[in-house]
Design a protein around this motif. Structure first.
Motif, short mmCIF file in Angstrom:
data_model
loop_
_atom_site.label_atom_id
_atom_site.label_comp_id
_atom_site.label_asym_id
_atom_site.label_seq_id
_atom_site.Cartn_x
_atom_site.Cartn_y
_atom_site.Cartn_z
N UNK A 180 36.41 31.84 37.91
CA UNK A 180 35.94 32.60 36.74
C UNK A 180 36.72 33.90 36.64
N UNK A 181 36.52 34.61 35.55
CA UNK A 181 37.12 35.94 35.39
C UNK A 181 36.65 36.84 36.52
N UNK A 182 35.38 36.73 36.90
CA UNK A 182 34.84 37.55 37.98
C UNK A 182 35.48 37.22 39.32
N UNK A 183 35.75 35.93 39.54
CA UNK A 183 36.47 35.53 40.75
C UNK A 183 37.85 36.20 40.78
N UNK A 184 38.52 36.16 39.64
CA UNK A 184 39.85 36.76 39.54
C UNK A 184 39.81 38.26 39.77
N UNK A 185 38.83 38.93 39.20
CA UNK A 185 38.70 40.37 39.38
C UNK A 185 38.43 40.70 40.84
N UNK A 186 37.54 39.97 41.46
CA UNK A 186 37.23 40.18 42.87
C UNK A 186 38.45 39.95 43.74
N UNK A 187 39.21 38.90 43.44
CA UNK A 187 40.42 38.61 44.21
C UNK A 187 41.45 39.72 44.03
N UNK A 188 41.58 40.22 42.82
CA UNK A 188 42.52 41.32 42.57
C UNK A 188 42.15 42.55 43.39
N UNK A 189 40.88 42.88 43.43
CA UNK A 189 40.43 44.02 44.23
C UNK A 189 40.74 43.80 45.72
N UNK A 190 40.54 42.59 46.18
CA UNK A 190 40.82 42.28 47.59
C UNK A 190 42.31 42.37 47.90
N UNK A 191 43.15 41.90 46.98
CA UNK A 191 44.60 41.98 47.18
C UNK A 191 45.04 43.44 47.23
N UNK A 192 44.49 44.26 46.35
CA UNK A 192 44.83 45.69 46.37
C UNK A 192 44.44 46.27 47.74
#
Length: 111
Positions: free
Chosen positions: A83-95
Protein backbone atom coordinates in the motif's frame (compact mmCIF):
# COMPACT_ATOMS: atom_id res chain seq x y z
CA UNK A 1 29.66 -3.86 -1.94
CA UNK A 2 27.86 -3.33 1.36
CA UNK A 3 24.48 -2.79 -0.26
CA UNK A 4 25.00 -5.90 -2.38
CA UNK A 5 25.61 -7.95 0.79
CA UNK A 6 22.59 -6.37 2.49
CA UNK A 7 20.36 -7.27 -0.46
CA UNK A 8 21.78 -10.81 -0.67
CA UNK A 9 21.28 -11.25 3.09
CA UNK A 10 17.68 -10.06 2.81
CA UNK A 11 16.92 -12.50 0.00
CA UNK A 12 18.42 -15.40 1.98
CA UNK A 13 16.61 -14.40 5.18
CA UNK A 14 13.23 -13.84 3.57
CA UNK A 15 13.47 -17.02 1.46
CA UNK A 16 14.51 -19.05 4.50
CA UNK A 17 11.72 -17.71 6.66
CA UNK A 18 9.22 -18.13 3.83
CA UNK A 19 9.91 -21.87 3.71
CA UNK A 20 8.80 -22.08 7.34
CA UNK A 21 5.71 -20.00 6.44
CA UNK A 22 4.95 -22.40 3.58
CA UNK A 23 5.29 -25.44 5.81
CA UNK A 24 3.34 -24.10 8.76
CA UNK A 25 0.75 -21.79 7.18
CA UNK A 26 0.35 -23.22 3.68
CA UNK A 27 0.55 -26.93 4.59
CA UNK A 28 3.57 -27.61 2.37
CA UNK A 29 5.94 -30.51 2.95
CA UNK A 30 8.22 -30.42 5.97
CA UNK A 31 11.07 -31.01 3.52
CA UNK A 32 10.80 -27.32 2.57
CA UNK A 33 12.55 -26.65 5.88
CA UNK A 34 15.81 -28.13 4.58
CA UNK A 35 16.48 -25.39 1.99
CA UNK A 36 15.03 -22.93 4.50
CA UNK A 37 17.64 -23.73 7.14
CA UNK A 38 20.39 -23.58 4.52
CA UNK A 39 19.09 -20.22 3.34
CA UNK A 40 19.01 -18.86 6.90
CA UNK A 41 22.59 -20.02 7.46
CA UNK A 42 23.62 -18.24 4.25
CA UNK A 43 21.81 -15.14 5.51
CA UNK A 44 23.82 -15.14 8.75
CA UNK A 45 27.10 -15.70 6.91
CA UNK A 46 26.33 -13.01 4.32
CA UNK A 47 25.75 -10.37 6.99
CA UNK A 48 29.24 -11.02 8.33
CA UNK A 49 30.63 -9.86 4.95
CA UNK A 50 29.33 -6.32 5.52
CA UNK A 51 32.05 -3.80 6.32
CA UNK A 52 31.27 -2.53 9.80
CA UNK A 53 33.12 -2.09 13.07
CA UNK A 54 30.15 -3.30 15.09
CA UNK A 55 27.66 -6.07 14.35
CA UNK A 56 24.78 -4.14 15.92
CA UNK A 57 25.32 -1.16 13.64
CA UNK A 58 25.46 -3.41 10.56
CA UNK A 59 22.23 -5.12 11.64
CA UNK A 60 20.51 -1.79 12.29
CA UNK A 61 21.43 -0.46 8.85
CA UNK A 62 20.40 -3.80 7.32
CA UNK A 63 16.94 -3.43 8.86
CA UNK A 64 15.88 -0.77 6.36
CA UNK A 65 16.98 -2.90 3.43
CA UNK A 66 15.18 -5.91 4.90
CA UNK A 67 11.90 -3.99 5.11
CA UNK A 68 12.07 -2.83 1.48
CA UNK A 69 13.04 -6.31 0.29
CA UNK A 70 10.18 -7.86 2.30
CA UNK A 71 7.69 -5.62 0.53
CA UNK A 72 9.29 -6.50 -2.82
CA UNK A 73 8.99 -10.21 -1.90
CA UNK A 74 5.31 -9.71 -1.11
CA UNK A 75 4.78 -8.10 -4.51
CA UNK A 76 6.88 -10.48 -6.61
CA UNK A 77 6.38 -13.84 -4.89
CA UNK A 78 3.07 -13.49 -3.08
CA UNK A 79 1.48 -11.17 -5.67
CA UNK A 80 0.40 -8.71 -2.96
CA UNK A 81 1.16 -5.11 -3.86
CA UNK A 82 2.27 -2.87 -0.99
CA UNK A 83 0.00 0.00 0.00
CA UNK A 84 0.97 3.66 -0.06
CA UNK A 85 1.43 3.38 3.71
CA UNK A 86 3.76 0.42 3.26
CA UNK A 87 5.79 2.50 0.82
CA UNK A 88 5.92 5.48 3.15
CA UNK A 89 7.00 3.31 6.06
CA UNK A 90 9.68 1.66 3.93
CA UNK A 91 10.95 5.06 2.80
CA UNK A 92 11.28 6.20 6.40
CA UNK A 93 13.16 3.02 7.26
CA UNK A 94 15.54 3.44 4.31
CA UNK A 95 16.28 7.02 5.37
CA UNK A 96 17.05 5.75 8.87
CA UNK A 97 19.25 2.95 7.52
CA UNK A 98 21.16 5.42 5.34
CA UNK A 99 21.73 7.71 8.31
CA UNK A 100 23.09 4.81 10.35
CA UNK A 101 25.20 3.50 7.49
CA UNK A 102 26.75 6.80 6.43
CA UNK A 103 27.26 8.11 9.94
CA UNK A 104 29.06 4.86 10.76
CA UNK A 105 31.36 5.27 7.76
CA UNK A 106 32.08 8.88 8.81
CA UNK A 107 32.85 7.79 12.37
CA UNK A 108 35.11 5.03 11.05
CA UNK A 109 37.06 7.49 8.86
CA UNK A 110 37.48 10.12 11.58
CA UNK A 111 38.22 7.65 14.38
Amino acid sequence: MTFFWFIAAAVFEIAGCYTFWMWYKLDKSIYWLIPGVISLALFAWTLTLVESSFAGRAYAAYGGIYIVMSLAWAALVEKHLPSVWDGLGALLCIVGALIIFFSASQLHQSG
